[in-house]
Scaffold this motif. Structure first.
Motif, PDB file in Angstrom:
ATOM      1  N   ILE A 583       0.827  -1.209   0.000  1.00  0.00           N
ATOM      2  CA  ILE A 583       0.000   0.000   0.000  1.00  0.00           C
ATOM      3  C   ILE A 583       0.859   1.256   0.000  1.00  0.00           C
ATOM      4  CG2 ILE A 583      -0.223   0.139   2.516  1.00  0.00           C
ATOM      5  CD1 ILE A 583      -2.961   0.896  -0.092  1.00  0.00           C
ATOM      6  N   GLY A 584       2.081   1.143   0.529  1.00  0.00           N
ATOM      7  CA  GLY A 584       2.984   2.290   0.527  1.00  0.00           C
ATOM      8  C   GLY A 584       3.394   2.725  -0.855  1.00  0.00           C
ATOM      9  N   GLU A 585       3.219   1.855  -1.854  1.00  0.00           N
ATOM     10  CA  GLU A 585       3.568   2.206  -3.228  1.00  0.00           C
ATOM     11  C   GLU A 585       2.434   2.971  -3.918  1.00  0.00           C
ATOM     12  OE1 GLU A 585       4.712  -1.349  -5.277  1.00  0.00           O
ATOM     13  OE2 GLU A 585       5.665  -2.194  -3.494  1.00  0.00           O
ATOM     14  N   PHE A 586       1.275   3.027  -3.278  1.00  0.00           N
ATOM     15  CA  PHE A 586       0.109   3.640  -3.927  1.00  0.00           C
ATOM     16  C   PHE A 586      -0.500   4.740  -3.052  1.00  0.00           C
ATOM     17  CE2 PHE A 586       0.619  -0.596  -5.582  1.00  0.00           C
ATOM     18  CZ  PHE A 586       0.399  -0.454  -6.949  1.00  0.00           C
ATOM     19  N   VAL A 587       0.371   5.384  -2.244  1.00  0.00           N
ATOM     20  CA  VAL A 587      -0.125   6.400  -1.318  1.00  0.00           C
ATOM     21  C   VAL A 587      -0.766   7.563  -2.060  1.00  0.00           C
ATOM     22  CG1 VAL A 587       0.609   8.138   0.356  1.00  0.00           C
ATOM     23  CG2 VAL A 587       1.423   5.787   0.556  1.00  0.00           C
ATOM     24  N   SER A 588      -0.158   7.952  -3.172  1.00  0.00           N
ATOM     25  CA  SER A 588      -0.691   9.108  -3.910  1.00  0.00           C
ATOM     26  C   SER A 588      -2.099   8.842  -4.426  1.00  0.00           C
ATOM     27  CB  SER A 588       0.232   9.452  -5.083  1.00  0.00           C
ATOM     28  OG  SER A 588       0.335   8.344  -5.971  1.00  0.00           O
ATOM     29  N   GLN A 589      -2.410   7.579  -4.675  1.00  0.00           N
ATOM     30  CA  GLN A 589      -3.753   7.221  -5.134  1.00  0.00           C
ATOM     31  C   GLN A 589      -4.704   7.018  -3.960  1.00  0.00           C
ATOM     32  OE1 GLN A 589      -3.607   3.912  -7.834  1.00  0.00           O
ATOM     33  NE2 GLN A 589      -5.804   3.909  -8.246  1.00  0.00           N
ATOM     34  N   LEU A 590      -4.136   6.590  -2.807  1.00  0.00           N
ATOM     35  CA  LEU A 590      -4.955   6.311  -1.631  1.00  0.00           C
ATOM     36  C   LEU A 590      -5.404   7.589  -0.918  1.00  0.00           C
ATOM     37  CD1 LEU A 590      -6.070   4.301   0.527  1.00  0.00           C
ATOM     38  CD2 LEU A 590      -3.821   4.448   1.629  1.00  0.00           C
ATOM     39  N   MET A 591      -4.516   8.596  -0.859  1.00  0.00           N
ATOM     40  CA  MET A 591      -4.810   9.771  -0.037  1.00  0.00           C
ATOM     41  C   MET A 591      -6.057  10.532  -0.473  1.00  0.00           C
ATOM     42  SD  MET A 591      -2.772   9.318   2.271  1.00  0.00           S
ATOM     43  CE  MET A 591      -3.266  10.733   3.224  1.00  0.00           C
ATOM     44  N   PRO A 592      -6.278  10.766  -1.772  1.00  0.00           N
ATOM     45  CA  PRO A 592      -7.537  11.437  -2.153  1.00  0.00           C
ATOM     46  C   PRO A 592      -8.773  10.652  -1.709  1.00  0.00           C
ATOM     47  CG  PRO A 592      -5.989  11.404  -3.991  1.00  0.00           C
ATOM     48  CD  PRO A 592      -5.409  10.514  -2.947  1.00  0.00           C
ATOM     49  N   LEU A 594      -8.976   8.680   0.964  1.00  0.00           N
ATOM     50  CA  LEU A 594      -9.132   8.883   2.406  1.00  0.00           C
ATOM     51  C   LEU A 594      -9.647  10.278   2.713  1.00  0.00           C
ATOM     52  CD1 LEU A 594      -5.876   7.176   3.734  1.00  0.00           C
ATOM     53  CD2 LEU A 594      -8.208   6.293   3.838  1.00  0.00           C
ATOM     54  N   SER A 595      -9.102  11.252   2.018  1.00  0.00           N
ATOM     55  CA  SER A 595      -9.512  12.640   2.255  1.00  0.00           C
ATOM     56  C   SER A 595     -11.001  12.825   1.994  1.00  0.00           C
ATOM     57  CB  SER A 595      -8.692  13.581   1.363  1.00  0.00           C
ATOM     58  OG  SER A 595      -9.095  14.923   1.536  1.00  0.00           O
ATOM     59  N   SER A 596     -11.490  12.163   0.933  1.00  0.00           N
ATOM     60  CA  SER A 596     -12.901  12.309   0.574  1.00  0.00           C
ATOM     61  C   SER A 596     -13.826  11.722   1.638  1.00  0.00           C
ATOM     62  CB  SER A 596     -13.151  11.633  -0.775  1.00  0.00           C
ATOM     63  OG  SER A 596     -14.520  11.661  -1.102  1.00  0.00           O
ATOM     64  N   CYS A 597     -13.472  10.525   2.128  1.00  0.00           N
ATOM     65  CA  CYS A 597     -14.400   9.870   3.059  1.00  0.00           C
ATOM     66  C   CYS A 597     -14.202  10.300   4.509  1.00  0.00           C
ATOM     67  CB  CYS A 597     -14.313   8.352   2.936  1.00  0.00           C
ATOM     68  SG  CYS A 597     -12.699   7.666   3.249  1.00  0.00           S
ATOM     69  N   LEU A 598     -13.164  11.149   4.778  1.00  0.00           N
ATOM     70  CA  LEU A 598     -12.930  11.594   6.155  1.00  0.00           C
ATOM     71  C   LEU A 598     -13.244  13.073   6.363  1.00  0.00           C
ATOM     72  CD1 LEU A 598      -9.621   9.680   6.993  1.00  0.00           C
ATOM     73  CD2 LEU A 598     -11.897   9.235   7.901  1.00  0.00           C
ATOM     74  N   GLN A 599     -13.937  13.662   5.414  1.00  0.00           N
ATOM     75  CA  GLN A 599     -14.343  15.060   5.589  1.00  0.00           C
ATOM     76  C   GLN A 599     -15.384  15.168   6.715  1.00  0.00           C
ATOM     77  OE1 GLN A 599     -12.936  17.815   4.068  1.00  0.00           O
ATOM     78  NE2 GLN A 599     -11.510  16.168   3.498  1.00  0.00           N
ATOM     79  N   PRO A 600     -15.365  16.263   7.468  1.00  0.00           N
ATOM     80  CA  PRO A 600     -16.243  16.386   8.644  1.00  0.00           C
ATOM     81  C   PRO A 600     -17.727  16.228   8.353  1.00  0.00           C
ATOM     82  CG  PRO A 600     -14.549  18.077   8.693  1.00  0.00           C
ATOM     83  CD  PRO A 600     -14.425  17.406   7.362  1.00  0.00           C
ATOM     84  N   ASP A 601     -18.136  16.442   7.109  1.00  0.00           N
ATOM     85  CA  ASP A 601     -19.565  16.339   6.804  1.00  0.00           C
ATOM     86  C   ASP A 601     -19.983  14.906   6.419  1.00  0.00           C
ATOM     87  OD1 ASP A 601     -18.115  16.302   4.486  1.00  0.00           O
ATOM     88  OD2 ASP A 601     -19.523  17.532   3.333  1.00  0.00           O
ATOM     89  N   ARG A 602     -19.030  13.961   6.396  1.00  0.00           N
ATOM     90  CA  ARG A 602     -19.364  12.585   6.038  1.00  0.00           C
ATOM     91  C   ARG A 602     -19.868  11.806   7.256  1.00  0.00           C
ATOM     92  NH1 ARG A 602     -17.301  10.928   1.170  1.00  0.00           N
ATOM     93  NH2 ARG A 602     -18.837   9.269   1.435  1.00  0.00           N
ATOM     94  N   ASP A 603     -20.365  10.608   7.019  1.00  0.00           N
ATOM     95  CA  ASP A 603     -20.953   9.768   8.063  1.00  0.00           C
ATOM     96  C   ASP A 603     -19.987   9.585   9.234  1.00  0.00           C
ATOM     97  OD1 ASP A 603     -21.360   6.901   9.278  1.00  0.00           O
ATOM     98  OD2 ASP A 603     -23.277   7.426   8.343  1.00  0.00           O
TER      99      ASP A 603
END
Length: 844
Positions: A583-592, A594-603
């Motif tokens: 997973i460390g090889e795909f961090v640039s693809q993973l971070m967006p 994570l960012s999307s599903c961890l926004q304060p307005d999400r579940d």
């Protein structure tokens, strides 16, 4: 000859002359006299050993008096009379001459429903006499058809079991003796036989079955439907002899019944059911009779099937190993009757009796083995039957039906069965058992050769990986069948799984993410390893490396719709946890993502679970997210855009739980080394206020995480912090010294120690004397804490702080020494300060 006849007549006359007085005594009122008379008659006639020709004349003269004795009130007299008549019938050369007198009498004694003969043993003797008459008189009994049938109608249901058995034996003999007449009244024996066929004695049931065979064989055939259901029930009889009798009778009908062609579809299931009997003898008997039936049909229809003789003799490819192929005649018989047999199977497989369902499911496999590719024409009803049967609560029914489904896979072309099956998988017919099509699919695929299946692998895998299929249902049994389908596709062989590797991995990830059973998750993980092995990969991690980009794209496509109930959240968890350093090889693809599903307005619940997952990864960052050092490039963005917004205070318990989860993730980030001190120093102004605010949380766990996070920050960048930044930290830590949690108090003390260790030469103790004074006063207060361990920790911290401003600390300690319960700790502190070098500076 005339002289000989005259001699016999003379001898008979002599015998009768000697019996005259005894015959007269038969009419006496005294029962002892009658008894003695009839016994003497027997002794002087059949017991004497006279020639049969002499006895013929004697019998003719004595018959009427003897028949009269059959109504004698005394049982012994009736018994002797029956025995005497029986012996006469056995000995005389022309027993048929007695029939005009004997048959009406027997009909009266046995054929009346009121039972004129009360003694059961005498009724048995009388029926045995009738059987003897049938044996010795044969066709001479034809005029007495009505009398015999009337007798048998009554005696077949006699209360005495032995009478029933003898009556059935008599029925069989009579039907064979006068077949051209018997059929006219055979129908009247069906009802009594069906009453006897379920008798409590197994030997009686056997006799009734054998008699039924003869009655139908020599009858009109109109009563076949009346007896079939009763015979079918006897296939479940506890007695092997009863089941064997049914097999023999049905086999005989299939071979010799005049109208057997009309009843093939009804009789074949009864005979084939015996092929799976638990008794080897019955299995062998059924198989042998069935071969005879097939061979006979083949011979009778030789002209019709001669074109098939050549190419139908070769077994189809992938024929089940170790299974003897049925003969052509047997196969043709099943094929020609399959359209009638399938509806019957469909009906009986849902019967309320378990034995019926088990036997029906066994029969289905036998029929499909005979039908071979002809079952294609009946695939739709067969699949519907299998869907129903595989949901049965009886394990044997399910296993038998799966064996039948495997045969469908062997004989039906994949292009045909997949068209129906895959449609049923995507849109299950039953909402209560949506897994049934999957179970059948796995079994059918298991029976199909990999060579034939290879062109369809992609279509199958695409269907299984559809969200509606692999994500819609969470029942354990559904996931088990989903996994079974994947395992079948991964069978060792020459199939190329590269084109379906991604889809199968998606299914396996989904099974693990939705499973609540550890054994199922472990099995799915084994399948992941198998999938990597069949592709020649070294490990499951290599498999994830091969597909990680596609998996993340797969998950990102729906991330905006995720909630706490979304399976994608669990799929993400399985993917990033199991992939390890990959997973460390795909961090640039993973971070967006994570960012999307961890926004304060999400579940909120979804964010909590993801933060918890990230905390596990970040604690071991070098072997997970930061295995390639790429996460550090993203850590500042992650901290600012993901973590800090989730640390903002919001009302409610759920919001507080989210902040606690975010704090755990922050703590893991600081401890795991995925963020450098330089990056942390740049973000300190944004980070510290959030962490300090968290020290006031209602949740004890949140306060603990906040204290530990402050400790980590001080350890990493404490010496680099501006004095003003440092002075904002300690007051909040001092408050935690009064925390209700001993664990929080201990961590707060540890953080204060780190705070003092962070003071460098840039921290002027004279300018910050007010801050130091407040700190020393509060610590000195806790130097007198009721908890001895707290006192020890505070003393060590104060000793460490004594080098910062010794004079100030001395004054404060001296001021409170006499106010404390015990001056011991103050004295130790003052002694330590006195031991410091006189030129000690204010800053360590």
């Amino acid at each position: 000859m005339a002289a000989m006849a005259t001699g016999d007549e003379h001898a008979a006359s002599e015998v009768l002359r000697g019996l005259a007085r005894h015959v007269n005594c038969l009419n006496e009122d005294n029962k002892a006299t009658r008894k003695r008379a009839i016994e003497l008659i027997k002794r002087e006639t059949v017991d004497k050993g006279h020639p049969s020709s002499v006895l013929q004349g004697v019998f003719s003269a004595l018959l009427k008096p003897l028949l009269k004795c059959l109504s004698d009130p005394m049982e012994r007299c009736r018994e002797t009379a029956i025995a005497t008549i029986t012996e006469f019938i056995r000995c005389v050369p022309k027993p048929e001459e007695s029939l005009p007198y004997l048959m009406p009498c027997l009909a009266h004694r046995l054929g009346e429903k009121e039972l004129p003969e009360p003694a059961e043993e005498l009724r048995l003797s009388a029926v045995e006499l009738l059987t003897l008459l049938v044996e010795v008189c044969g066709k001479h009994l034809a005029p007495y058809l009505t009398e015999v049938i009337n007798i048998l109608q009554v005696t077949i249901v006699d209360p005495f079991p032995d009478v029933r058995r003898e009556s059935c034996k008599c029925t069989i003999l009579f039907a064979k003796c006068v077949p051209e007449h018997f059929h006219m009244q055979a129908e009247s024996l069906v009802k009594p036989l069906m009453q006897t066929i379920s008798h409590q004695h197994s030997r009686v049931r056997v006799s009734a079955i054998e008699a039924t065979g003869a009655v139908i064989q020599h009858g009109t055939g109109k009563n076949m439907d009346d007896v079939l259901s009763h015979l079918a029930q006897r296939l479940f009889d506890n007695s092997p002899q009863v089941r064997k009798a049914v097999t023999v009778v049905v086999g005989d009908w299939l071979l010799h019944l005049r109208d057997r062609y009309s009843y093939f579809h009804k009789l074949i299931p009864l005979l084939l059911s015996g092929i799976d009997d638990e008794i080897p003898e019955i299995r062998l008997l059924s198989a042998d009779l069935w071969k005879q039936v097939g061979a006979q049909w083949e011979k009778e229809n030789e002209d019709e099937i001669k074109d098939k003789m050549d190419f139908l003799l070769t077994p189809p490819p992938s024929y089940p190993p170790g299974v003897e192929r049925p003969g052509l005649g047997c196969r043709e018989l099943v094929v020609r009757n399959l359209s009638r047999l399938v509806p019957a199977i469909t009906h009986d497989v849902t019967d309320w009796l378990v034995p019926t369902r088990v036997r029906t499911s066994q029969l289905l496999s036998v029929l499909l083995l005979h039908a071979e590719d002809h079952s294609t024409q009946h695939l739709q009803p067969l699949l519907a039957t299998l869907y129903t049967a595989c949901t049965d609560t009886e394990r044997d029914v399910v296993s038998n039906c799966l064996a039948a489904a495997k045969l469908l896979g062997t004989f039906v072309p994949p292009v045909v069965f997949l068209k129906l099956l895959l449609d049923h998988v995507t849109a299950p017919c039953s909402s209560s058992h949506p897994w049934a099509p999957l179970m059948v699919l796995a079994a059918v695929l298991g029976g199909c050769s990999q060579t034939l299946l290879k062109p369809h692998l992609e279509k199958i895998a695409n269907t299984l990986s559809q969200p509606d299929v692999c994500q819609e249902y969470h029942q354990v049994v559904y996931l088990e069948q989903l996994l079974a389908c994947v395992d079948v596709l991964l069978r060792p062989g020459e199939s190329d799984h590269g084109s379906v590797s991604l889809q199968l991995l998606q299914v396996l990830v989904t099974v693990q993410s939705l499973s609540t059973e550890p054994r199922l998750s472990e099995k799915a993980l084994e399948s992941v390893q198998l999938l990597s092995k069949v592709q020649g990969l070294d490990s499951a991690m290599e498999l994830y490396r091969q597909h990680m980009g596609q998996l993340l794209d797969w998950l990102s496509g729906s991330v905006n719709t995720w909630s706490s109930y979304s399976p994608q959240r669990l799929q993400l968890h399985i993917t990033v946890i199991q992939s390890g350093p990959v997973i460390g090889e795909f961090v640039s693809q993973l971070m967006p993502l994570l960012s999307s599903c961890l926004q304060p307005d999400r579940d909120p619940e979804m964010r909590m679970s993801i933060f918890t997952m990230l905390a596990k990864l970040l604690l071991d960052a070098t072997n997970t997210l930061d295995s390639q050092g790429h996460f550090r490039d993203e850590s500042e963005t992650f901290l600012c855009d993901v973590l800090l917004p989730n640390l903002v205070w919001r009302a409610g318990r759920i919001a507080a739980a989210v902040r606690t989860a975010a704090l755990s993730c922050l703590l893991a980030l600081l401890h795991g080394g995925a963020i450098t001190p330089g990056q942390l120093l740049c973000l300190e102004e944004k980070l510290s206020p959030r962490v300090l605010s968290a020290l006031e949380e209602d949740s004890q766990l949140a306060r603990l995480f906040a204290c530990r996070s402050l400790s980590a920050i001080l350890r990493l960048i404490g010496a680099s912090l501006h004095p003003e930044a440092l002075n904002t930290i300690y007051p909040m830590l001092l408050k935690r010294l009064d925390d209700s949690s001993e664990e929080v108090r201990g961590v707060a003390l540890q953080a204060l120690g780190l705070w003092l260790s962070s003071l460098t030469k840039d921290y002027n103790p004279e300018l910050c004397a007010a801050h130091l004074q407040l700190l020393f006063q509060r610590l000195l207060l806790h130097l007198d804490d009721p908890d001895g361990s707290v006192q020890d920790k505070v003393l060590e911290i104060l000793k460490k702080g004594s080098s910062v401003h010794p004079a100030l600390l001395r004054r404060e300690a001296e001021a409170v020494r006499d106010q404390q319960r015990s001056p011991l700790y103050c004295d130790q502190l003052l002694q330590h300060i006195s031991s410091l070098p006189t030129d000690a500076t204010a800053v360590s």
